[in-house]
Write a protein that holds these residues in place. Structure first.
Motif, PDB file in Angstrom:
ATOM      1  N   ASN A 226       1.110  -1.372  -0.048  1.00 61.60           N
ATOM      2  CA  ASN A 226      -0.111  -0.011  -0.122  1.00 61.60           C
ATOM      3  C   ASN A 226       0.819   1.330  -0.009  1.00 61.60           C
ATOM      4  OD1 ASN A 226      -1.964   1.667   0.362  1.00 61.60           O
ATOM      5  ND2 ASN A 226      -2.829   1.092   1.906  1.00 61.60           N
ATOM      6  N   GLN A 227       1.548   1.559  -1.176  1.00 60.60           N
ATOM      7  CA  GLN A 227       2.265   2.744  -1.218  1.00 60.60           C
ATOM      8  C   GLN A 227       1.766   3.946  -0.897  1.00 60.60           C
ATOM      9  OE1 GLN A 227       5.655   2.043  -1.689  1.00 60.60           O
ATOM     10  NE2 GLN A 227       6.033   3.918  -0.861  1.00 60.60           N
ATOM     11  N   ALA A 228       0.612   3.914  -1.435  1.00 59.65           N
ATOM     12  CA  ALA A 228      -0.246   5.451  -1.099  1.00 59.65           C
ATOM     13  C   ALA A 228      -0.156   5.808   0.326  1.00 59.65           C
ATOM     14  CB  ALA A 228      -1.580   5.451  -1.694  1.00 59.65           C
ATOM     15  N   MET A 229      -0.474   4.656   1.394  1.00 60.16           N
ATOM     16  CA  MET A 229      -0.688   4.698   2.587  1.00 60.16           C
ATOM     17  C   MET A 229       0.587   5.297   3.232  1.00 60.16           C
ATOM     18  SD  MET A 229      -2.866   5.253   5.174  1.00 60.16           S
ATOM     19  CE  MET A 229      -3.001   5.397   6.745  1.00 60.16           C
ATOM     20  N   ILE A 230       1.482   4.389   2.653  1.00 59.57           N
ATOM     21  CA  ILE A 230       3.031   4.746   3.253  1.00 59.57           C
ATOM     22  C   ILE A 230       3.447   6.159   3.043  1.00 59.57           C
ATOM     23  CG2 ILE A 230       5.349   4.010   2.913  1.00 59.57           C
ATOM     24  CD1 ILE A 230       4.462   1.256   2.316  1.00 59.57           C
ATOM     25  N   ASN A 231       3.355   6.528   1.976  1.00 60.91           N
ATOM     26  CA  ASN A 231       3.498   8.014   1.444  1.00 60.91           C
ATOM     27  C   ASN A 231       2.893   8.900   2.397  1.00 60.91           C
ATOM     28  OD1 ASN A 231       5.484   6.928  -0.356  1.00 60.91           O
ATOM     29  ND2 ASN A 231       4.145   7.394  -1.924  1.00 60.91           N
ATOM     30  N   PHE A 232       1.619   8.972   2.459  1.00 62.79           N
ATOM     31  CA  PHE A 232       0.798   9.623   3.291  1.00 62.79           C
ATOM     32  C   PHE A 232       1.022   9.468   4.815  1.00 62.79           C
ATOM     33  CE2 PHE A 232      -3.035  10.188   6.230  1.00 62.79           C
ATOM     34  CZ  PHE A 232      -3.267  11.368   5.744  1.00 62.79           C
ATOM     35  N   ALA A 233       1.322   8.388   5.445  1.00 64.68           N
ATOM     36  CA  ALA A 233       1.764   8.268   6.796  1.00 64.68           C
ATOM     37  C   ALA A 233       3.207   8.976   7.040  1.00 64.68           C
ATOM     38  CB  ALA A 233       1.882   6.831   7.119  1.00 64.68           C
ATOM     39  N   ASN A 234       4.074   8.839   6.078  1.00 63.39           N
ATOM     40  CA  ASN A 234       5.431   9.350   6.290  1.00 63.39           C
ATOM     41  C   ASN A 234       5.424  10.784   6.214  1.00 63.39           C
ATOM     42  OD1 ASN A 234       6.576   6.772   6.514  1.00 63.39           O
ATOM     43  ND2 ASN A 234       7.217   6.441   4.397  1.00 63.39           N
ATOM     44  N   LYS A 235       4.607  11.359   5.379  1.00 63.92           N
ATOM     45  CA  LYS A 235       4.717  12.724   4.845  1.00 63.92           C
ATOM     46  C   LYS A 235       3.716  13.545   5.804  1.00 63.92           C
ATOM     47  CE  LYS A 235       3.453  16.104   1.250  1.00 63.92           C
ATOM     48  NZ  LYS A 235       3.204  16.361  -0.160  1.00 63.92           N
ATOM     49  N   ARG A 236       2.591  12.929   6.233  1.00 62.58           N
ATOM     50  CA  ARG A 236       1.415  13.646   7.072  1.00 62.58           C
ATOM     51  C   ARG A 236       1.333  13.447   8.514  1.00 62.58           C
ATOM     52  NH1 ARG A 236      -0.418  18.119   3.736  1.00 62.58           N
ATOM     53  NH2 ARG A 236      -0.719  17.375   1.637  1.00 62.58           N
ATOM     54  N   LEU A 237       1.294  12.122   8.796  1.00 66.53           N
ATOM     55  CA  LEU A 237       1.078  11.653   9.872  1.00 66.53           C
ATOM     56  C   LEU A 237       2.114  11.575  10.978  1.00 66.53           C
ATOM     57  CD1 LEU A 237      -1.424   8.699   9.499  1.00 66.53           C
ATOM     58  CD2 LEU A 237      -1.958  10.971   9.944  1.00 66.53           C
ATOM     59  N   ALA A 238       3.521  11.164  10.380  1.00 70.45           N
ATOM     60  CA  ALA A 238       4.589  11.080  11.158  1.00 70.45           C
ATOM     61  C   ALA A 238       4.778  12.219  12.073  1.00 70.45           C
ATOM     62  CB  ALA A 238       5.865  10.828   9.976  1.00 70.45           C
ATOM     63  N   PRO A 239       4.561  13.412  11.840  1.00 70.02           N
ATOM     64  CA  PRO A 239       5.042  14.423  12.737  1.00 70.02           C
ATOM     65  C   PRO A 239       4.142  14.448  14.030  1.00 70.02           C
ATOM     66  CG  PRO A 239       5.022  15.374  10.542  1.00 70.02           C
ATOM     67  CD  PRO A 239       4.305  13.726  10.421  1.00 70.02           C
ATOM     68  N   GLY A 240       2.878  13.949  13.838  1.00 71.49           N
ATOM     69  CA  GLY A 240       1.927  13.948  15.015  1.00 71.49           C
ATOM     70  C   GLY A 240       1.916  12.772  15.904  1.00 71.49           C
ATOM     71  N   THR A 241       2.759  11.700  15.457  1.00 71.78           N
ATOM     72  CA  THR A 241       2.755  10.217  16.216  1.00 71.78           C
ATOM     73  C   THR A 241       3.688  10.340  17.198  1.00 71.78           C
ATOM     74  OG1 THR A 241       4.143   9.544  14.485  1.00 71.78           O
ATOM     75  CG2 THR A 241       1.813   8.931  14.263  1.00 71.78           C
ATOM     76  N   ASN A 242       3.584   9.401  18.109  1.00 64.99           N
ATOM     77  CA  ASN A 242       4.725   9.569  19.419  1.00 64.99           C
ATOM     78  C   ASN A 242       5.490   8.162  19.299  1.00 64.99           C
ATOM     79  OD1 ASN A 242       2.141   8.305  20.001  1.00 64.99           O
ATOM     80  ND2 ASN A 242       3.282   7.651  22.057  1.00 64.99           N
TER      81      ASN A 242
END
Length: 260
Positions: A226-242
């Motif tokens: 699921n490359q689309a979700m990987i790219n989204f998570a790395n770009k968008r979600l990662a800054p807010g995850t602990n």
């Protein structure tokens, strides 16, 4: 103790296995899995799966390929539980989605016909990890899962499940190739994040209670395909995850031959 649950009609997922420290290295873990396999043979279960941290040496040893397990798919996962960190990210996503013209419709899973979803999931272009069935749909949270339509045809879904410790598991997010870059998946995801974790006003959060409401934590898992979700998570979600986790997914086919 070993705990497993059905993820599909003939697939069983190991969700928890534990042996007390003083009893480890005595093949008890192997005995638990062997007993599980025997029960699966009796009940017609064809596959056992397990997802675990790459640093889990015990589970890695219990599920080696010479014991009949697959080599394993590497997964990446994120967990968030800080409202202060996730709220700005969520606001930016909502702003971006607000400027896009939408030609699709998003409906709550609870308002959709399960048989229509299962039929759409069985089409050849749907990868195995995204496929749905009566068993996993029955375990999903209907009001916090979404089905995506285009011209009244199902083109994707976001299916969430409850985990322990008040964590919402964003387990299956998939959209077909024709609509993958339209932003519809992000629109569904941001709507669920808002509904599940941030129902009240951000100003009511305090340093002593910086958690989402009503679900304090969210867990996202990204399959290697699921490359689309990987790219989204790395770009968008990662800054807010602990917390970021590196996981391994393995499966084992159960032999139902005579004399087994």
């Amino acid at each position: 103790i070993l705990i497993a649950e059905k993820s599909q009609k003939q697939i069983l997922k190991i969700t928890y296995i534990y042996v007390k420290p003083m009893w480890r290295r005595l093949t008890i873990g192997n005995a638990l899995i062997q007993r599980l396999e025997q029960d699966c043979q009796v009940k017609g279960i064809t596959t056992i799966t397990a997802t675990f941290d790459r640093g889990n040496k015990a589970m890695n040893a219990l599920s080696q390929s010479h014991k009949g397990w697959s080599d394993g798919e590497r997964l990446n996962a994120y967990t968030f539980k800080s409202r202060a960190a996730m709220e700005p990210i969520l606001q930016r996503l909502e702003t971006t989605m607000g400027h896009r013209t939408q030609q699709t419709e998003i409906r709550a899973l609870s308002k959709c016909n399960p048989q229509d979803i299962i039929h759409a999931s069985e089409l050849n272009h749907v990868p195995q990890w995204a496929q749905l069935n009566a068993t996993n749909l029955s375990m999903a949270i209907g009001d916090l899962s979404r089905v995506i339509f285009h011209n009244n045809q199902i083109i994707g879904w976001l299916i969430t499940f409850p985990l322990l410790d008040e964590t919402l598991d964003y387990r299956i997010l998939w959209v077909n190739d024709d609509h993958r870059k339209t932003g519809i998946a992000i629109r569904a995801l941001t709507a669920i994040i808002r509904q599940a974790h941030f129902q009240d006003n951000i100003e009511t959060a305090t340093p002593a209670n910086d958690l989402g409401n009503p679900w304090p934590k969210g867990f996202f898992i990204m399959h290697s395909q699921n490359q689309a979700m990987i790219n989204f998570a790395n770009k968008r979600l990662a800054p807010g995850t602990n917390q970021r986790s590196s996981l391994i997914f393995r499966e084992k086919q159960i032999n139902h031959g005579k004399g087994k």
